[in-house]
Design an enzyme around this catalytic site. Structure first.
Site, short mmCIF file in Angstrom:
data_model
loop_
_atom_site.label_atom_id
_atom_site.label_comp_id
_atom_site.label_asym_id
_atom_site.label_seq_id
_atom_site.Cartn_x
_atom_site.Cartn_y
_atom_site.Cartn_z
CD GLN A 72 -46.76 44.36 42.75
OE1 GLN A 72 -47.84 44.62 43.27
NE2 GLN A 72 -46.21 43.16 42.82
CB SER A 100 -52.41 49.56 40.63
OG SER A 100 -52.70 48.44 41.43
CG LEU A 101 -48.38 50.98 45.22
CD1 LEU A 101 -48.71 50.81 46.67
CD2 LEU A 101 -47.00 50.52 44.86
NE ARG A 121 -54.05 47.96 46.76
CZ ARG A 121 -53.38 47.92 45.62
NH1 ARG A 121 -52.05 47.76 45.65
NH2 ARG A 121 -54.00 48.03 44.46
CG HIS A 159 -56.21 45.96 39.45
ND1 HIS A 159 -56.77 46.77 40.41
CD2 HIS A 159 -54.87 46.19 39.49
CE1 HIS A 159 -55.82 47.46 41.01
NE2 HIS A 159 -54.66 47.12 40.48
CD GLN A 179 -56.75 50.27 43.50
OE1 GLN A 179 -56.40 49.28 44.13
NE2 GLN A 179 -55.98 51.32 43.31
#
Length: 311
Positions: free
Chosen positions: A10, A89-90, A114, A199, A247
């Site tokens: 993102q 991440s994503l 998510r 996170h 995560q």
């Protein structure tokens, strides 16, 4: 030559991304994707507006879909062996889909859930993130401890590359960090334009939604290893869902993942997706690696030619 692919997270979204892909890949970017999402992927990507595309619940599935489709176009032209993958991440979900560990439809549904869950968690408590320029993990941990000592909640959220550490916390935490960063030895504190403290423990409310979505997905053995943001090691397929839930609230250990990939013999990294963020991280972290960027279909012939020449 040993090639790995990297996928962005993102923040890499831009209005107009994937314009070349929608006509050529209606199987991925057409009616079925819209049905899963409940909104028009094409309109969101090509028309925005930017404020809407930037929202977490839109940006995550849109980036996943465009990056995965671009991967399919790249792999169709390249056809060479892939030694591993990682995503920021994503982007970890894109990497898993690219490896065949999860199908596109299931992955899109999980990423959509998510995004919604993380957006709701971000909306519940005003929070954000800030980059520490020139800092390392030890300094980030020290700052987190000093924050805790004065009642704050700053946490290390991203370990992206040497000199690129990102902290997460409440709006008050970020303001405190801006005011006291220099006296703690930080060269520069840059608040990031993000919707929440991703996170970090601020995302704990999102874990149930992510876990429920993952429970509905079907997973298979990957065709190549995919490095986990949470462990900085290749995923253990038997603990995939568990690790992906963790995560959401764990630091992204991307630099460590890149170094572990290099130690496994990978010497060439290909960023696949909008922007070039993971390429920059790879160049800073693995200085002697070859790094290429596929951010649109126009990039594919040149990158494939370069890989074939090197191979």
């Amino acid at each position: 030559m040993s090639v790995a692919v990297l996928f962005p997270g993102q923040g890499s979204q831009t209005v107009g991304m994937g314009a070349e892909l929608f006509e050529e890949h209606p199987d991925l970017l057409g009616a079925r994707a819209d049905e899963i999402l409940g909104w028009s992927l094409r309109e969101m990507c090509l028309e925005g507006p930017e404020e809407a595309l930037t929202r977490t619940e839109h940006a995550q599935p849109a980036l996943f879909a465009i990056s995965y489709t671009l991967w399919q176009a790249f792999q169709g032209e390249y056809g060479g062996a892939i030694a591993g993958a990682a995503g920021h991440s994503l982007g970890e979900f894109t990497a898993l889909a690219a490896s065949g560990a999860v199908g596109f439809d299931d992955a899109l549904a999980v990423v959509s859930a998510r995004g919604r869950a993380m957006a709701a968690a971000a909306d519940a408590v005003p929070s954000g993130m800030a980059a520490l320029i020139g800092s390392d993990e030890a300094q980030g941990r020290e700052i987190a401890a000093r924050s805790e000592a004065v009642g704050g909640t700053l946490q290390v959220a991203n370990l992206n590359a040497p000199g690129q550490v990102v902290m997460a916390g409440s709006h008050e935490d970020i303001q405190w960090l801006e005011e006291h960063g220099r006296e703690m030895g930080v060269r520069r504190v840059i608040p990031l334009k993000v919707a929440g403290a991703f996170h970090s423990t601020f995302m704990q409310p999102a874990t149930d939604g992510v876990g429920a979505a993952l429970a509905q997905a079907e997973f298979s053995e990957p065709a190549f290893p995919v490095w986990s943001n949470t462990t900085a090691r290749p995923h253990d397929p038997s603990h995939l869902a568990e690790t992906l839930v963790a995560q959401v609230v764990s630091p992204v250990r991307f630099a460590e993942s890149l170094l572990d990939m290099a130690n496994a013999g990978i010497d060439t990294f290909i960023h696949v997706g909008p922007g070039d963020v993971t390429a920059g991280m790879a160049r800073r972290t693995v200085g002697d690696a070859t790094v290429e960027v596929v951010s649109s279909p126009e990039d594919i012939p040149g990158v494939v030619k370069s890989l074939v020449t090197m191979g």
